[in-house]
Design a protein around this motif. Structure first.
Motif, mmCIF file in Angstrom:
data_model
loop_
_atom_site.group_PDB
_atom_site.id
_atom_site.type_symbol
_atom_site.label_atom_id
_atom_site.label_comp_id
_atom_site.label_asym_id
_atom_site.label_seq_id
_atom_site.Cartn_x
_atom_site.Cartn_y
_atom_site.Cartn_z
ATOM 1 N N TYR A 90 -36.776 -12.630 23.312
ATOM 2 C CA TYR A 90 -36.786 -13.049 21.911
ATOM 3 C C TYR A 90 -36.515 -11.830 21.048
ATOM 4 O O TYR A 90 -37.292 -10.882 21.035
ATOM 5 N N PHE A 92 -36.477 -10.651 17.412
ATOM 6 C CA PHE A 92 -37.038 -11.169 16.166
ATOM 7 C C PHE A 92 -36.167 -10.848 14.958
ATOM 8 O O PHE A 92 -35.367 -9.919 14.965
ATOM 9 N N ALA A 94 -37.337 -9.819 12.088
ATOM 10 C CA ALA A 94 -37.800 -8.539 11.533
ATOM 11 C C ALA A 94 -37.710 -7.457 12.602
ATOM 12 O O ALA A 94 -37.676 -7.749 13.786
ATOM 13 N N ASP A 95 -37.690 -6.211 12.153
ATOM 14 C CA ASP A 95 -37.692 -5.073 13.071
ATOM 15 C C ASP A 95 -38.948 -5.106 13.927
ATOM 16 O O ASP A 95 -40.047 -5.186 13.406
ATOM 17 N N ALA A 96 -38.796 -5.052 15.245
ATOM 18 C CA ALA A 96 -39.987 -5.140 16.093
ATOM 19 C C ALA A 96 -40.065 -4.014 17.107
ATOM 20 O O ALA A 96 -40.889 -4.051 17.995
ATOM 21 N N VAL A 97 -39.225 -2.981 16.969
ATOM 22 C CA VAL A 97 -39.374 -1.853 17.899
ATOM 23 C C VAL A 97 -40.600 -1.051 17.482
ATOM 24 O O VAL A 97 -40.964 -1.020 16.313
ATOM 25 N N LEU A 98 -41.247 -0.423 18.460
ATOM 26 C CA LEU A 98 -42.466 0.317 18.161
ATOM 27 C C LEU A 98 -42.126 1.654 17.508
ATOM 28 O O LEU A 98 -41.445 2.469 18.126
ATOM 29 N N PRO A 99 -42.581 1.888 16.287
ATOM 30 C CA PRO A 99 -42.194 3.104 15.574
ATOM 31 C C PRO A 99 -42.710 4.388 16.221
ATOM 32 O O PRO A 99 -42.194 5.464 15.957
ATOM 33 N N GLN A 157 -33.795 -3.639 24.420
ATOM 34 C CA GLN A 157 -35.194 -3.886 24.775
ATOM 35 C C GLN A 157 -35.379 -5.328 25.277
ATOM 36 O O GLN A 157 -36.124 -5.571 26.222
ATOM 37 N N VAL B 181 -45.440 -9.018 14.104
ATOM 38 C CA VAL B 181 -44.176 -9.009 14.846
ATOM 39 C C VAL B 181 -44.238 -8.040 16.030
ATOM 40 O O VAL B 181 -43.740 -8.343 17.118
ATOM 41 N N LEU B 182 -44.881 -6.882 15.821
ATOM 42 C CA LEU B 182 -44.994 -5.917 16.917
ATOM 43 C C LEU B 182 -45.803 -6.512 18.067
ATOM 44 O O LEU B 182 -45.455 -6.349 19.238
ATOM 45 N N ASN B 185 -43.719 -9.308 19.761
ATOM 46 C CA ASN B 185 -42.643 -8.710 20.546
ATOM 47 C C ASN B 185 -43.181 -8.162 21.875
ATOM 48 O O ASN B 185 -42.616 -8.401 22.933
ATOM 49 N N ILE B 188 -44.011 -11.017 24.228
ATOM 50 C CA ILE B 188 -42.798 -11.578 24.828
ATOM 51 C C ILE B 188 -42.274 -10.658 25.935
ATOM 52 O O ILE B 188 -41.818 -11.114 26.983
ATOM 53 N N TRP B 280 -44.509 11.130 15.446
ATOM 54 C CA TRP B 280 -43.410 10.164 15.424
ATOM 55 C C TRP B 280 -43.060 9.741 14.007
ATOM 56 O O TRP B 280 -42.034 9.135 13.765
#
Ligand SMILES: Nc1ncnc2c1ncn2[C@@H]1O[C@H](COP(=O)(O)OP(=O)(O)OP(=O)(O)O)[C@@H](O)[C@H]1O
Ligand SMILES: [Mg+2]
Lengths: 275, 291
Positions: A90, A92, A94-99, A157, B181-182, B185, B188, B280
């Motif tokens: 899935y 998404f 919105a941005d869902a990568v881990l910052p 990802q 969302v995080l 994600n 999933i 980060w």
């Protein structure tokens, strides 16, 4: 994963009378989705278009098992959805990568969660980073990337887990036209031959038709399926060539005629709310 | 007057400083210099006026004065205090504070993050936690002396409760505010409960937790000293208590000063930790390093 229902072989997705109501503060539940019937076959690419706020993302959240349906049934690979089904990917809206993780660790995340060793996960992640054209950026953190690059990270990802059902929610919505066409080609290239079923939500009709086997048009909210248009253009498709053919233009007209009414309903609603 | 000289010499050395990058950077560094200079000026003015007032109008017996406090410190660090070596005294208090801080932070983070993700349990426990937090903690110090005796554990316990609640509420809030969302994600992608906690919830709550840790070490020191003040056989709190018993205002100030220095050093260490843990993040101001 492949539980076979009696009769026909299992569809990748099967929605029957799927309805979603959200509780609201006023007590009266808000209906976001109403009686949606939809089947997606394995290996099929389906685009979903509909006016903004009609319930497209909600549909994907039901299929992914993140939200339960309020009524009706949702089945993935023949089995009713009660938790997140196996093989679902899935991407998404919105941005869902881990910052706080760099590109390499972000892409490797799915494999690490599924118990792969660090070395193996990193090796495969490097491969995927190259495939989405981000080689050399492995050590960057998301805030050091452009919006388009972050979307590619999200794509790698998602794809690295080799999903058999791919849900994409406006993945290229925030990109400029050139990058978007590049990514569409990229997506078709990566998807073809995987046999994965793909549901692609977008507001861009050209994009919807270019990529899909079928385009599903949804009504103004609460959304239900209004129209399904079969796209019988030959594959493999080259994104910038196909959209100039007369067949394509006909299909575009058909989809737009169907969608226009719904967009107008949504627009007048918005206007009356503002007034 | 000495201030003028200081500013000038530093300004003179500026052009020879290694590769000034841009006019903007130069402006920033001149600004920092000025900030430091004004700070020093403030301290000098404050101490100077205090000393002067104590020598002319006010009674140094009650209010003491900087030179007496300085003499006191010199005596403590060279000859030792009424309790023997000052280093030993500091070590005791520091050990209590560090232990209370470490245990309190650990418990606060664990419980905060877990309750932050378990809505039902949090709803059930909310009134109890709020109630416990409303107990005046200084009173607890007396109770702990009865429970645990005059030794170290009663002070560690006091420091612990002070630290725990400060960290707990922040960790709780931090765990609640994680971007949905995080979490979706990660689920999933196959994250189990523990992996989700470790890779998403904790890092996301880290800035909240670190923010509370800045005040928490100060609280730990307060806890240790109040505990010692209430009843102890050694430590800075006891030293301050004795100074009070002897009407030795300079001793109280000197103890205060040592405590402050300890807190500042700890604050610096925590800031270093923060910088490491949040590397980060985009740099806050124009201090982009190495780019
Ligand atoms: N968690 C929620 N609680 C209450 N209402 C919700 C919730 N999620 C979505 N909605 C409502 O459901 C409707 C459909 O939302 P959804 O996000 O599915 O729209 P969408 O079709 O994806 O829109 P867009 O194209 O703008 O992304 C909207 O009116 C929205 O306000
Ligand atoms: Mg949406």
């Amino acid at each position: 994963m492949t539980q076979i229902t009696s009769g026909a072989g299992p569809t990748a997705i099967s929605l029957r009378g799927a309805t979603k109501r959200f509780p609201t503060r006023s007590g009266e539940p808000f209906t976001a989705l109403r009686d949606v019937d939809l089947d997606v076959a394995p290996g099929e690419f389906v685009s979903i278009v509909g006016p903004t706020g009609c319930g497209k993302s909600t549909t994907l959240s039901l299929v992914s098992g993140l939200e339960p349906a309020s009524a009706g049934t949702v089945a993935v690979h023949g089995a009713p959805v009660t938790a997140i089904p196996d093989g679902v990917g899935y991407m998404f809206q919105a941005d869902a990568v881990l910052p706080w993780k760099n590109v390499l660790d972000n892409v490797a995340l799915g494999l690490r969660y599924r118990g792969a060793g660090k070395a193996e996960a990193h090796a495969r992640a490097r491969d995927w980073i190259t495939r989405v054209g981000l080689a050399g950026f492995e050590d960057r953190y998301p805030h050091q990337l452009s919006g388009g690059m972050r979307k590619r990270v999200a794509m790698a990802q998602t794809l690295i887990t080799e999903p058999s059902l791919l849900l994409l929610d406006e993945p290229f919505g925030a990109l400029d036209v050139q990058t978007r066409e590049l990514m569409q080609d990229e997506l078709l290239r990566l998807w073809s031959g995987t046999g994965a079923a793909c549901v692609f939500v977008t507001h861009d009709l050209t994009e919807a038709i270019t990529l899909a086997d079928r385009v599903v048009v949804m009504t103004a909210g609460p959304a239900t399926v209004k129209d399904v248009v079969d796209i019988d253009l030959p594959r493999p498709r080259r994104v910038e060539e196909i959209r100039l053919t007369p067949e394509f233009i006909d299909l575009y007209k058909r989809v737009w005629d169907s969608l226009r009414e719904e967009v107008e309903i949504t627009r007048t609603r918005g206007a009356s709310r503002v007034a | 007057m000495s201030l003028d000289i200081q500013v000038e010499t530093k300004a003179d050395t500026r052009p020879t400083a290694p590769t000034p990058r841009s006019p903007r950077r130069r402006r920033t560094s001149r600004r920092t210099l000025l900030t430091h200079a004004v700070r020093v000026a403030l301290i000098v003015a404050w101490l100077g006026s205090w000393e002067l007032a104590a020598r002319t109008v006010i009674d140094p017996f009650y209010y003491s004065m900087p030179s007496q406090i300085w003499d006191k410190l010199v005596i403590w660090f060279t000859e030792g205090s009424s309790q023997g070596s000052i280093w030993g005294t500091i070590a005791v208090t520091l050990e209590e504070a560090v232990l209370g801080f470490a245990l309190g932070t650990l418990a606060g983070v664990l419980l905060g993050v877990v309750l932050g993700r378990a809505r039902f349990v949090a709803d059930v426990l909310a009134p109890f936690i709020k109630g416990a937090n409303a107990i005046p903690r200084i009173v607890l110090a007396s109770l702990f002396v009865i429970w645990f005796g005059l030794g170290m554990s009663s002070k560690v316990a006091t420091a612990f409760v002070l630290v725990f609640f400060a960290v707990f509420f922040n960790a709780f809030q931090g765990a609640r505010e994680v971007d949905k969302v995080l979490v979706d994600n990660a689920r999933i992608l196959g994250a189990g409960r523990w992996a989700l906690m470790r890779s998403v919830i904790l890092p996301s709550a880290t800035s909240w937790i670190l923010a509370s840790m800045h005040v928490a070490f100060g609280f730990a020191l307060i806890g240790a000293i109040v505990g010692e003040y209430t009843g102890a056989d050694k430590g800075l709190g006891l030293l301050i208590n004795h100074s009070q018993g002897n009407f030795d205002a300079a001793g109280i100030y000197a103890g205060m000063l040592i405590t402050t220095v300890l807190a500042l050093v700890a604050e610096w260490l925590i800031t270093q930790l923060e910088v490491r843990l949040t590397s980060w993040r985009p740099p806050a101001s124009g201090q982009a390093s190495g780019l």
